[in-house]
Write a protein that holds these residues in place. Structure first.
Motif: not given
Length: 810
Positions: A265-290
């Motif tokens: 966590g952080g000292m003042k900002t994000l106390q007792r919170r994640w400072t490394t929390f990142l997320k991204t989307q997973l795409v599972c797509e069949d482009r042939a059938s769109e």
């Protein structure tokens, strides 16, 4: 006897009918199935933990924890009872929860490394955790001889059916779970270890938006091969409502989030919170059938090179939020691709125009990165030393711009996959080429094996394990086998080697795995390497036919079906690969595809030619194979093929006849009671008879089962277990199933007419009650004769054989 007592006696007689008897779990072949009887009636297994050193499998269930010796499955399992006191259950019910939910469902089992297991349960919507001593398999108790418990909030869900995930990393527990009674607050947290290091996510929809947690994985760096000094990481997989864009409805998206093990966590900002929390989307797509599959249901983590964390891949099961029919797809993502997305540009929501754009500039050091040698050299030995501008940027930008995109390995319609496991096998002499075997569990208790060699995906086998409505909720790989579990059963399956492929056809499909059929031994042998002459696009059945192509494999004989308007017809198409099948047919909106089969509601516009095509390799390999061909024509009622009428003779006999016998028995009991001298006058008897008559079926208020129940419940549209006899012997084509709507009306009219006859005869018996027992017997004989006549009139019973209702996708 009162009318209510007579009615009760009648319904008791109905309960004794053969159709009400319970069914037990069946065994398949020589496979050992541990049923609820073996577990002493313990049910609702939801957590599975394997001790790989001893082979003991620990099962978390309702109010109990079991220990099963996988080396001796026939041995009675050890059992710990951990239930909820009666007063606490009543308190839970008073808060609006059901009796069934106000129990203790074990949702967490994790080894602590000191000879104990950490166990947590819902405990009547008040999560609690305790400790199991492995040596004597018992719960630790305090000084007052009561179970030593601690709060489980943030470690275990409140609700038994709520999805959540947890992982142990270096003796510290990380969870992703709902953290309040109402299930409206969600956290990804470090919940054990030093109190000052127990941190969680920020309560913001930009961090977590109505998440549905699926899985988690701990990726530990290789100390001997980590030149950058990267930190260990924990990955969480979940679905959440997308907030990137405004839609008229809630759109779910699959995500992967990452936190770092050394984050405090952080000292003042994000106390007792994640400072490394990142997320991204997973795409599972069949482009042939769109077509995009936007709901993640399970993830399995595997290292393609044992001991090398950089070779980690995540195999996921997906479905679609927008599809009405069953649909499943499998996509795979590499750790390298996920890391690239996490190191890419951030996504930002500008408050002025409500549009997401890439933010500029990104402060230094880069927000969200894990500690490494470079950061430590710059004086950032801990997340507590990160500048506020970095933490503020991190707090407002948890979502990454780039998604992790993958094309599905396979897509299956008509099937819902619930669990996934992956085994790897070397198929080259120098171990440079490997094949993956996917073990896929379904919601119907089946285990499917699919081989993946490069771009080639082959469906090897579909094995039924449990009863039809018992989903597979655990697949644990152990040695050369898999321990497959459901909410009430467990089985041991051999998954490696070629010996468990029972036929030449199945063995030929596994040829890419180094399996060759031995005709002399009538068994499948393993050579360990991919045959030099293996053609991934060749028909595997050719190897079992003297090297000749199967006659008609891709040019099936056209089958002409005479049908009636209003019928529902299920046209079968045998699919021998996991690649999709599609139909060419007259343009009609009353069609629906079930897996590879096609359901057609017969109408004037739906008559004509129906052809099924299946892809047996990647689309670029050539023309799809034609697997089935039908031609639908209209037939008169007398010339229609009665073999296709879906009318289950046994269903009508066993359910209609006991119902009528129950009515007779009710009347007989009431008559005998009145004859014994209750002093009732004839006018009173007549009044009671009128009340009884009101309980019988009539044309105005029918009480008999509806016609839909006679057809839809008796014969399901599809069943995946087993095979179907061909229309012309062994051609490999399913027999068509036709579902008759007009028959429903005839059957309902017959039942109504029969009820009217019974109505009148019951009234006459009541009026002539004082004429003596002899007249009653004569009346009863007339009713039975009438029943025989009515049953004889039912053409649907007399003319139709038992329906073929099974199909196979192999």
């Amino acid at each position: 006897m009162t009318p209510a007592a007579c009615l009760l006696a009648g319904f008791l007689s109905l309960c004794l009918s053969p159709g009400s008897r319970g069914a037990s779990v069946s065994s398949y072949g020589e496979r050992k199935i541990l049923s609820p009887q073996h577990f002493g009636g313990v049910l609702n297994f939801s957590t599975f933990l394997l001790d790989r050193s001893s082979g003991m499998l620990y099962l978390g269930a309702q109010d109990a924890i079991l220990a099963v010796d996988t080396g001796n499955l026939s041995q009675k399992p050890l059992k710990i009872v951990w239930d909820v006191p009666e007063d606490k259950r009543k308190s839970c019910v008073s808060k609006g929860k059901t009796e069934g939910d106000c129990r203790n469902y074990i949702r967490l089992l994790e080894f602590l490394g000191d000879g104990r297991i950490y166990v947590c349960g819902t405990y009547a919507f008040d999560p609690q955790c305790a400790f199991i001593t492995i040596s004597n398999f018992s719960l630790e108790k305090g000084i007052d001889n009561t179970i030593h418990m601690e709060t489980g909030k943030g470690k275990c869900p409140f609700e038994p059916r709520q999805h959540y995930t947890a992982v142990m990393a270096g003796g510290i527990l990380y969870t992703a779970v709902s953290s309040n009674f109402l299930g409206t607050l969600f956290d990804i947290s470090r919940v054990t270890g030093a109190v000052q290091e127990r941190i969680r996510t920020e309560q913001s929809i930009s961090w977590l938006s109505e998440p549905d947690f699926v899985s988690s994985a701990f990726i530990q760096e290789d100390e001997a091969n980590n030149p950058l000094g990267d930190d260990d990481k924990i990955y969480f997989f979940f679905n959440e409502v997308a907030k990137e864009n405004d839609f008229y409805t809630k759109v779910k998206v699959p995500r992967v989030a990452r936190v770092c093990k050394s984050d405090v966590g952080g000292m003042k900002t994000l106390q007792r919170r994640w400072t490394t929390f990142l997320k991204t989307q997973l795409v599972c797509e069949d482009r042939a059938s769109e077509q995009r599959f936007n709901v993640l249901t399970d993830v399995f983590t595997v290292q393609h090179v044992p001991g090398d964390p950089r070779s980690t891949h995540f195999y996921g099961i997906f479905t679609s939020q927008w599809e009405r029919e069953e649909l499943s797809a499998v996509c795979v993502y590499s750790l390298a691709d996920i890391s690239d997305a996490m190191n890419g540009p951030f996504k930002e929501l500008k408050k002025t125009c409500e549009n997401w754009i890439n933010p500029e500039p990104v402060p230094t050091p880069r927000p969200g990165q894990c500690l490494n040698n470079a950061l430590k050299a710059d004086g950032f030995e801990s997340s507590l030393k990160l500048p506020d501008k970095v933490l503020t940027f991190m707090r407002d930008h948890p979502l990454m711009e780039n998604s992790v995109v993958s094309a599905p390995l396979l897509v299956r319609r008509g099937i819902t996959y619930t669990k996934l496991a992956v085994t790897l096998a070397s198929i080259s002499s120098d171990n440079s080429k490997k094949a993956a075997v996917l073990l896929l569990g379904t919601d119907r208790g089946e285990l499917h094996r699919v081989s993946v060699v490069g771009q080639n995906v082959t469906l090897l086998q579909e094995t039924p394990l449990f009863k039809a409505q018992e989903p597979i909720n655990s697949i644990i790989l152990f040695k050369d086998a898999a321990l497959v579990g459901s909410p009430s059963s467990l089985t041991h399956q051999v998954v490696e080697g070629c010996s468990h492929y029972p036929s030449c056809e199945v063995c030929a499909r596994a040829r890419s795995l180094g399996c060759i059929w031995n005709a002399k031994e009538n068994a499948c042998d393993g050579v360990g390497t991919e045959p030099a002459d293996w053609n991934p696009h060749a028909d595997p059945l050719t190897l079992c036919n003297g090297g000749k192509d199967n006659v008609g494999r891709c040019s099936p004989e056209e089958k002409s079906l005479q049908v009636l308007e209003g019928l529902r017809v299920l046209l079968p198409c045998v699919q021998i690969s996991p690649h999709p099948c599609y139909w060419e047919h007259p343009q009609d909106r009353y069609t629906r595809q079930h897996h590879s089969d096609l359901e057609v509601l017969v109408s004037p516009s739906s008559l004509g030619k129906y052809v099924c095509f299946c892809e047996e390799g990647p689309p670029s390999t050539g023309k799809p194979c034609q697997r089935a061909m039908f031609f639908l024509t209209v037939a008169g009622p007398a010339t229609a093929d009665s073999r296709a009428l879906v009318s289950n003779r046994q269903f009508v006999i066993w359910y209609l006849l006991p119902f009528l016998l129950g009515v007779f028995l009710s009347a007989f009991i009431c008559i005998l009671y009145r004859r014994c001298g209750n002093g009732l006058h004839s006018n009173t008897t007549s009044s009671v008879s009128e009340k009884e008559r009101d309980l019988l079926p009539s044309s105005d208020t029918p009480q008999s089962p509806s016609s839909a129940s006679f057809l839809s419940e008796a014969v399901p549209l599809t069943k995946r277990n087993g095979t179907i006899n061909g229309l012309n012997g062994g051609s490999g084509i399913h027999a068509a199933h036709i579902y008759c709507n007009t028959t429903e009306q005839k059957l309902q009219e017959s039942v109504t007419n029969l009820a009217l006859q019974l109505d009148g005869r019951t009234e006459r018996v009541g009026q002539d009650i004082h004429a003596g027992h002899r007249e009653f017997e004569e009346g009863l004989s007339d009713v039975m004769d009438g029943l025989d006549e009515e049953l004889a009139k039912l053409k649907v019973i007399r003319g139709a054989p038992l329906a073929q209702c099974e199909e196979s996708s192999i």
